[in-house]
Design a protein around this motif. Sequence first.
Motif, PDB file in Angstrom:
ATOM      1  N   GLU A  68      48.186  35.879  39.136  1.00  0.00           N
ATOM      2  CA  GLU A  68      48.908  36.470  40.260  1.00  0.00           C
ATOM      3  C   GLU A  68      49.119  37.963  40.048  1.00  0.00           C
ATOM      4  N   LEU A  69      49.483  38.346  38.836  1.00  0.00           N
ATOM      5  CA  LEU A  69      49.682  39.765  38.545  1.00  0.00           C
ATOM      6  C   LEU A  69      48.373  40.527  38.624  1.00  0.00           C
ATOM      7  N   TYR A  70      47.296  39.943  38.119  1.00  0.00           N
ATOM      8  CA  TYR A  70      45.990  40.597  38.204  1.00  0.00           C
ATOM      9  C   TYR A  70      45.567  40.787  39.660  1.00  0.00           C
ATOM     10  N   ASP A  71      45.801  39.768  40.481  1.00  0.00           N
ATOM     11  CA  ASP A  71      45.433  39.872  41.892  1.00  0.00           C
ATOM     12  C   ASP A  71      46.305  40.890  42.624  1.00  0.00           C
ATOM     13  N   LEU A  72      47.570  40.917  42.275  1.00  0.00           N
ATOM     14  CA  LEU A  72      48.496  41.821  42.952  1.00  0.00           C
ATOM     15  C   LEU A  72      48.246  43.284  42.609  1.00  0.00           C
TER      16      LEU A  72
END
Length: 342
Positions: free
Chosen positions: A271-275
């Motif tokens: 999620e952090l990588y995508d965000l």
Amino acid sequence: MTGSDHSLKREYVTDVGKELTGTPAANQGDGSNRKPVEDEENRSNRKSVADQENRVKREKATEGKSSAVNGKSGKRERTVVLSGRMRMLADMVTAGNCVADVGCDHAFLSIYLVQTGKCPKCLAMDVRKGPLSGAVEHIASHGLEEYIETRLSDGLSAYHRGEAQTLICAGMGGRLMEKILTEGGEKTRAFSELILQPQSEIPEFRVFLRKAGFLITEEEAIYEDGKYYFAMRAVYRGRNLSADQTPIWGSKDDELTEYEVSGRREEMRDELYDLYGKQLLLGKHPVLRQYLLKRKRTVEELITQLERKGSQKSGTRKEELFLELKHLERALLLLQADEQRG
């Protein structure tokens, strides 16, 4: 372009006000046939001017064929000066590749890539006739018709597979960019690299890329004209990709044990990588840090405003903001943890 040390970031020149020029020395005669006497200072000044002229000539010759020569008039044109966000894209392109620029607008990026010798040929495409006409004029004014072809095209519809190795797609929203890449199908997957700069829906666009089998190998960011711009280089890997397989929080001794307890450690990592972008996070990009801090302040202010209103309608929105705030704090904590380990 890939594999560079992301702790050392490029500086992009966004405003060039002056161009270095030399003034040729000339004999200012007084009407007589007497030859003026040159003292040591005059000879030194003349040598300085000559050196300056030679330096300018060398710079123009070694800017990677920077100043294009108009084939018809022989007129020498100055290299196009790009904005920082456009230069960021140009720097990501692999040298020697032919480029297809979708949504080329006035083709300044294509002109720059050919002028600097980074790309032998470019295909500048746009769905709008107005900007494409402007592109034709600009290309002709630099005498580059032989190296840059223009084509009216809705996305990749007028493009033929194999004409270029690099696809550039920028200056549009993430959803439209996703539509163009999806409709391109095999054409899109045949490129050796995609250089992308979505203007909106960036997290959703990252998710789309990895689910479509594209791996983001490089990311850059810049703050220009009051706005943050994010760019990425992606290559096709042929399968649905996870954001990464490397633990984002390091050892099991980290304080962030809630992810292990909840069983969402890898999910939260993705999620952090995508965000915010894996390469930007792991590279501790200074512009990303600036963005995260600014966005955190904004979210905190919005939460305060909603709490003051106290209406039931604001409940859902407040929950969304609290979740975003938690993501921002975790991303900033990751950057801080990386610095401490470094």
